[in-house]
Design an enzyme around this catalytic site. Structure first.
Site, PDB file in Angstrom:
ATOM      1  N   HIS A 150       3.444 -10.399  15.561  1.00 28.69           N
ATOM      2  CA  HIS A 150       4.699  -9.737  15.910  1.00 28.69           C
ATOM      3  C   HIS A 150       5.913 -10.643  15.736  1.00 28.69           C
ATOM      4  O   HIS A 150       7.045 -10.160  15.621  1.00 28.69           O
ATOM      5  CB  HIS A 150       4.635  -9.228  17.355  1.00 28.69           C
ATOM      6  N   ASP A 382       0.482   5.909   0.380  1.00 36.02           N
ATOM      7  CA  ASP A 382      -0.337   6.551  -0.652  1.00 36.02           C
ATOM      8  C   ASP A 382      -0.722   5.492  -1.677  1.00 36.02           C
ATOM      9  O   ASP A 382       0.133   4.948  -2.379  1.00 36.02           O
ATOM     10  CB  ASP A 382       0.460   7.687  -1.293  1.00 36.02           C
TER      11      ASP A 382
END
EC number: 2.3.1.-
Length: 445
Positions: A150, A382
């Site tokens: 993070h 995708d």
């Protein structure tokens, strides 16, 4: 599950990236973020692209974002002023290949991501800041599980990086490498002289090293008592929530209002207690001047809507959404600048700032924390054979932590993943689809 290979993926660019070899100081926003690795898991039905194509796309994306191939280190400015930095040393991204004989549908039905992403490192120093696991299923399906530290990126940046990676796989040689904004320094320019006007000591930071009375074993034991559950709110259900609110209302606002009310009811809290939600707020557009939309790093602060249990459970959805919206609105340009100035003043005094973010095994009750992935660009993940069939939830190690994830496909909706105490989880599952705004209050008053 069998791990078939493990290797460090490194990039070579000519000429070298301008950041190559640099030690980039953590920004004020980086330092306020969780000091943890965050998992993210995408599932793809067959036919899925080859692992070689996925790795090559990853290599291209990492070249544009060289910070993810570095390591967390400490600068050499003396013991008093030692600060963490991101060393852009191209030590590499860890990539694991794995196989499993079961069909992907079994995993999707269970919605469990265990073992589908790399094990979380015990320590940040020396660990690969981005780690990826490609798991092939007997049916030909593929799960891409990754963990990222993070301090390198917030959710917005992780989403942007993942979309770039997917586009590199999809477009192959036709891919145009982006030039994202990598200058973390622009997020934290203090005034001269710095003049913090809000008390950030108890909100984003506390002074001194974050201490914990729990050993690692004790924290693990505490995590075992937490139930991770997931519920799906269909697009129709979300529309009904919005109708209850009336007027303009985002999906995030109405789902959070509903979850806050129902989880509070399930916990059986006393009516005079107060409960609050820690809400992550993207500050890129809120700062003055605004930061670039493609800024790679952390630029998140938190809002804290807070209500008395009696009022929360008896209030309409409209009123609860209003409380959430008002708290988020307070994270404005003035507050953001005050935060930056506060860090500058603390550093000048030689104070050690520890983030107030919760640690694994901690219990937030009567409070909650929410991370919204609703605006993330998951539909752009995708790889050339269609978007992910699902975004699977990793284990949530903090009681009261919840994540909102968009449901893929034509149906839409929102998946809510939350970690609760076992008995609270059971109670929540019984009432989570009830739209009775005041139904539970009588059992508490």
């Amino acid at each position: 599950m069998e791990i078939t290979s493990s290797a460090m993926l490194k990039t070579t660019t000519t000429p070298p990236h301008p950041l190559a070899g640099e030690k980039v100081p953590l920004s004020a926003f980086d330092r306020a973020a969780f000091d943890v690795f965050v998992p993210l898991v995408f599932a793809y039905r067959a036919p899925a692209p080859s692992s070689e194509a996925v790795k090559e796309g990853l290599r291209v994306a990492v070249a544009a974002y060289p910070l993810v191939s570095g390591r967390i280190a400490v600068d050499g400015q003396g013991r008093r002023r030692r600060r963490r930095v991101l060393h852009v040393n191209n030590e590499g991204v860890l990539v694991l290949d794995a196989t499993v004989e079961v069909d992907l549908d079994a995993v999707l039905a269970a919605n469990v991501a265990t073992d589908l992403y790399p094990a979380l490192p015990e320590h940040s120093f020396g660990a690969a800041l981005l780690q990826v696991q490609l798991t092939r299923f007997g049916c030909g399906g593929l799960v891409v599980g990754l963990i990222g530290h993070h301090h390198v990126f917030d959710g917005h940046s992780m989403s942007t990086f993942c979309a770039t990676w997917a586009r590199a796989v999809r477009d192959s040689e036709a891919f145009i490498v982006p030039s994202p904004s990598l200058d973390r320094a622009i997020t934290g320019v203090p005034r001269s002289p710095p003049a913090p006007v809000f008390d950030h000591r108890s909100i984003e930071f506390k002074v001194g090293n974050k201490s914990s009375d729990s050993s690692g074993a004790a924290a693990a034991a505490a995590v075992e008592k937490i139930a991770n559950i997931g519920v799906r709110f269909t697009a129709k259900f979300v529309a009904e929530l919005k109708a209850r609110v009336g007027g303009r209302c985002s999906t995030f606002e109405c789902v959070l209002a509903h979850a806050w009310k129902k989880i509070t009811a399930a916990r059986g809290l006393k009516p005079e207690e107060f409960t609050r939600v820690r809400v992550a707020v993207n500050c890129r557009r809120r700062a003055n001047p605004p930061a670039p939309a493609d800024l790679f790093g952390n630029m998140v602060l938190w809002a804290f809507p807070r209500l008395q249990v009696r009022r929360l459970l008896s209030s309409s959805y409209r009123d609860v959404v209003g409380a959430i919206r008002a708290a988020v609105a307070r994270v404005d340009a003035e507050y953001i600048q005050s935060f930056v100035d506060y860090v500058e003043v603390a550093d000048a005094r030689g104070e050690e700032l520890a983030a107030t973010a919760a640690e694994p095994g901690e219990t937030l009750c009567p409070d909650l924390e929410v991370d919204s992935w609703l605006g993330f660009r998951f539909h752009e993940m995708d790889l050339g054979t269609g978007p992910p069939a699902a975004v699977l939830s990793p284990d949530l190690p903090i009681e009261g932590l919840m994540i909102l994830v968009p449901v893929g496909g034509d149906g839409g909706g929102v998946d809510l993943f939350v970690a609760l105490a076992d008995d609270h989880a059971q109670a929540f599952e019984q009432i989570c689809y009830s739209l009775e705004e005041h139904a539970m209050i009588h059992s508490h008053l």
